[in-house]
Enzyme design. Structure first.
Site, mmCIF file in Angstrom:
data_model
loop_
_atom_site.group_PDB
_atom_site.id
_atom_site.type_symbol
_atom_site.label_atom_id
_atom_site.label_comp_id
_atom_site.label_asym_id
_atom_site.label_seq_id
_atom_site.Cartn_x
_atom_site.Cartn_y
_atom_site.Cartn_z
ATOM 1 N N LYS A 13 0.841 -1.206 0.000
ATOM 2 C CA LYS A 13 0.000 0.000 0.000
ATOM 3 C C LYS A 13 0.873 1.251 0.000
ATOM 4 C CE LYS A 13 -1.988 -1.265 3.893
ATOM 5 N NZ LYS A 13 -1.279 -2.550 4.140
ATOM 6 N N ARG A 88 -9.681 0.380 8.629
ATOM 7 C CA ARG A 88 -9.165 -0.956 8.900
ATOM 8 C C ARG A 88 -10.171 -1.815 9.640
ATOM 9 N NH1 ARG A 88 -3.365 0.080 8.721
ATOM 10 N NH2 ARG A 88 -2.248 -1.838 9.134
ATOM 11 N N ARG A 127 12.059 -6.035 5.246
ATOM 12 C CA ARG A 127 11.935 -4.591 4.975
ATOM 13 C C ARG A 127 12.863 -3.771 5.866
ATOM 14 N NH1 ARG A 127 6.199 -1.703 5.359
ATOM 15 N NH2 ARG A 127 6.144 -2.814 7.334
ATOM 16 N N ARG A 160 11.487 -1.870 11.374
ATOM 17 C CA ARG A 160 10.339 -1.469 12.181
ATOM 18 C C ARG A 160 10.112 -2.483 13.290
ATOM 19 N NH1 ARG A 160 5.348 0.179 8.265
ATOM 20 N NH2 ARG A 160 4.243 -1.121 9.764
ATOM 21 N N ARG A 171 -0.092 -9.340 13.213
ATOM 22 C CA ARG A 171 -0.720 -8.334 12.337
ATOM 23 C C ARG A 171 -1.562 -9.003 11.253
ATOM 24 N NH1 ARG A 171 4.480 -5.496 10.441
ATOM 25 N NH2 ARG A 171 3.152 -4.214 9.099
#
Ligand code: AP5
Length: 216
Positions: A13, A88, A127, A160, A171
């Site tokens: 996204k 969400r 990431r 992160r 998540r």
């Protein structure tokens, strides 16, 4: 144009929003980025959100909805934006509908990025994000020239807190339970545009733009 970018963690996204920003100039509103900035400055919102984010849980609907209401009300009469990470939950989607209806600026498209589960885990666990400019890279599929250093600005890269394997799983479970029902919600409203989110990011962008019927 007013768009929601929907998809599980790691679907791309944020990546697609940044590419679309370059092509269309639409404003990019990311609740994840806004919340991380609030945490970094230790604001009241940031202190309230921090624990939820670290555990991979959703921040309470009211806090996030108020944050988006403030952000949207600071925009002009006919704003053009991409919402990334909001709504969400169905409660957030209904709140957004009311906010936009009260200003007669309905949502036009909901882009739903579809990526297989194992690819999501691979993307998120590798990431790295730049502390200075926020540019993203991936340790194996999109590495920076110098390990730990951002190609864009030379800033330091970090992982992160919520991109550790255990939290990624949490998540994804939260997504299945709380966010995936939005696919049915928006399909029912005739707004859902499903897009294959796999392959090179520019190919995904072309598919997104085609679904938005914009010149790609
Ligand atoms: P948020 O920051 O929104 O995280 P997320 O939805 O989990 O999304 P991500 O940023 O992890 O993934 P993405 O889909 O943007 O993928 P990206 O482009 O980065 O939210 C974080 C937390 O904040 C939440 O857990 C929650 O606590 C809280 N929060 C936020 N909004 C909330 C709300 N509305 N209500 C309540 N709480 C909220 O890409 C991921 C990786 O994949 C990158 O490394 C990228 O380089 C790579 N990649 C992207 N596209 C491709 C591709 N095509 N091929 C290969 N690699 C790719």
């Amino acid at each position: 144009m007013r768009i929601v970018l929907l998809g599980p963690p790691g679907a791309g996204k944020g990546t697609q929003a940044k590419l679309m920003l370059e092509r269309t100039g639409m404003v990019h509103i990311s609740t994840g980025d806004l919340l991380r900035a609030a945490v970094a400055t230790s604001s009241t919102l940031g202190r309230a959100a921090k624990g939820f984010m670290e555990r991979g849980e959703l921040v309470p609907d009211q806090l996030v909805t108020d944050m988006i209401r403030d952000r949207l009300s600071a925009m002009g009469a006919a704003p053009s934006f991409m919402l990334d990470g909001f709504p969400r939950t169905v409660v957030q989607a209904e709140a957004l509908e009311k906010m936009l209806a009260s200003r007669s600026i309905p949502l036009e498209h909901v882009i739903s990025l579809d990526v297989p589960r194992e690819e999501l885990v691979r993307r998120l666990s590798g990431r790295r994000t730049c502390r200075v400019c926020g540019a993203m890279s991936h340790v194996t599929s999109d590495p920076t020239r110098r390990p730990g250093v951002c190609d864009e600005c030379g800033g330091a890269l970090y992982q992160r807190e919520d991109d550790r394997e255990e939290t990624i799983r949490a998540r994804l479970e939260v997504y299945d339970r709380a966010t995936a029902p939005l696919i049915t919600f928006y399909r029912g409203r005739g707004l859902l545009r499903e897009v294959d989110g796999t392959g090179p990011t520019t190919d995904v962008l072309d598919r997104v733009m085609a679904r938005l019927e914009l010149a790609a």
